[in-house]
Design an enzyme around this catalytic site. Sequence first.
Site, PDB file in Angstrom:
ATOM      1  N   ASN A  25      -0.209   6.637  -8.838  1.00  0.00           N
ATOM      2  CA  ASN A  25       1.096   6.519  -8.056  1.00  0.00           C
ATOM      3  C   ASN A  25       1.983   5.485  -8.581  1.00  0.00           C
ATOM      4  O   ASN A  25       1.449   4.532  -9.372  1.00  0.00           O
ATOM      5  CB  ASN A  25       0.715   6.156  -6.541  1.00  0.00           C
ATOM      6  CG  ASN A  25       2.098   6.153  -5.895  1.00  0.00           C
ATOM      7  OD1 ASN A  25       2.855   6.935  -5.766  1.00  0.00           O
ATOM      8  ND2 ASN A  25       2.142   5.249  -4.939  1.00  0.00           N
ATOM      9  N   HIS A  56       4.717   2.798  -7.610  1.00  0.00           N
ATOM     10  CA  HIS A  56       5.349   1.856  -6.128  1.00  0.00           C
ATOM     11  C   HIS A  56       6.434   1.150  -6.753  1.00  0.00           C
ATOM     12  O   HIS A  56       6.075   0.214  -7.732  1.00  0.00           O
ATOM     13  CB  HIS A  56       4.065   1.392  -5.593  1.00  0.00           C
ATOM     14  CG  HIS A  56       4.562   0.582  -4.332  1.00  0.00           C
ATOM     15  ND1 HIS A  56       4.700   1.480  -3.128  1.00  0.00           N
ATOM     16  CD2 HIS A  56       4.776  -0.786  -3.749  1.00  0.00           C
ATOM     17  CE1 HIS A  56       5.228   0.555  -2.371  1.00  0.00           C
ATOM     18  NE2 HIS A  56       5.150  -0.618  -2.700  1.00  0.00           N
ATOM     19  N   SER A 107       4.917  -0.968  -9.906  1.00  0.00           N
ATOM     20  CA  SER A 107       3.659  -0.918 -10.419  1.00  0.00           C
ATOM     21  C   SER A 107       2.997   0.585 -10.548  1.00  0.00           C
ATOM     22  O   SER A 107       3.330   1.398  -9.383  1.00  0.00           O
ATOM     23  CB  SER A 107       2.713  -1.390  -9.110  1.00  0.00           C
ATOM     24  OG  SER A 107       3.306  -2.741  -9.004  1.00  0.00           O
ATOM     25  N   ASP A 109      -1.296   2.111  -1.163  1.00  0.00           N
ATOM     26  CA  ASP A 109      -0.720   1.278  -2.070  1.00  0.00           C
ATOM     27  C   ASP A 109      -1.656   0.115  -2.472  1.00  0.00           C
ATOM     28  O   ASP A 109      -1.250  -1.088  -2.909  1.00  0.00           O
ATOM     29  CB  ASP A 109       0.535   0.572  -1.706  1.00  0.00           C
ATOM     30  CG  ASP A 109       1.790   1.670  -1.580  1.00  0.00           C
ATOM     31  OD1 ASP A 109       1.583   2.785  -2.047  1.00  0.00           O
ATOM     32  OD2 ASP A 109       2.683   1.350  -0.699  1.00  0.00           O
TER      33      ASP A 109
HETATM   34  C1  GRF Z   1      10.502   5.949  -6.408  1.00  0.00           C
HETATM   35  O1  GRF Z   1      11.147   4.575  -6.207  1.00  0.00           O
HETATM   36  C2  GRF Z   1       8.915   5.569  -6.624  1.00  0.00           C
HETATM   37  O2  GRF Z   1       8.603   4.246  -6.852  1.00  0.00           O
HETATM   38  C3  GRF Z   1       8.571   5.800  -4.994  1.00  0.00           C
HETATM   39  O3  GRF Z   1       9.527   6.730  -4.593  1.00  0.00           O
HETATM   40  C4  GRF Z   1      10.627   6.815  -5.240  1.00  0.00           C
HETATM   41  C5  GRF Z   1      10.779   8.248  -5.994  1.00  0.00           C
HETATM   42  O4  GRF Z   1      11.977   8.460  -6.524  1.00  0.00           O
HETATM   43  N1  GRF Z   1       7.240   6.160  -5.103  1.00  0.00           N
HETATM   44  P1  GRF Z   1      12.061   9.788  -7.484  1.00  0.00           P
HETATM   45  O5  GRF Z   1      11.766  10.780  -6.384  1.00  0.00           O
HETATM   46  O6  GRF Z   1      11.107   9.865  -8.521  1.00  0.00           O
HETATM   47  O7  GRF Z   1      13.439   9.782  -7.807  1.00  0.00           O
END
Ligand code: GRF
Length: 206
Positions: A109, A111, A138, A147
């Site tokens: 993932n 984050h 991260s 997370d």
């Molecule tokens: C990103 O900020 C990611 O870190 C978080 O959700 C957001 C997704 O944005 N998990 P996108 O859909 O990839 O534009």
Amino acid sequence: MSKRIRVGVLISGRGSNLEALADYKRKADPYYEIVLVASNVPEARGLVLARRFGLPVWSHSHKGMERAAFDRLIDAELRRHDVEVIALAGYMRLLSPEFIRGWQDRILNIHPSLLPAYKGLDTHRRALLAGEEYGGCSVHLVTDELDSGPVLAQSRVRVEPRDDPETLAARVLQAEHELYPRALDEFCWNLIVERERRAGAIDAGF
Ligand code: GRF
């Protein structure tokens, strides 16, 4: 080189990280290939991007379904495509423990914070309120706890004096797009190396 690792990307929205993962092919010769983009939001913009990249797409609304039952649907779809590694990219739904167990150490993932700081939502506002000098992002392995899995890679972004949550989020997002493809690529490379090492050991009769 061994064949690439087959990756399934799960999204719920905008899909800019998915785009970065798919687009990485133009910059490098990655050790992964995206073989499925799946979403719990059929109208997600990211699905439009996925189709533009010619990627196989699957979507189904989770509404009215129990979490575990919905996750079984996704699981079946991922396995039907012989997915080996899952990349969550803005997938805004908690995964059931059963699902996570079935893909242990195979779900990544991204984050938008420097974990372990600021787990959960609204990370940039909280970082600014706390007067942090740096925000960032991260890439981590997904475990049962939100997370909290092992961090694989991080990127720091300096907070500017006039930042608000939106301006900081925009710069962190740029950093995400740089970081995620590289981290996924390295993870997949390590899987390939590990696999070949094991195969070698078996061939050698150990
Ligand atoms: C990103 O900020 C990611 O870190 C978080 O959700 C957001 C997704 O944005 N998990 P996108 O859909 O990839 O534009």
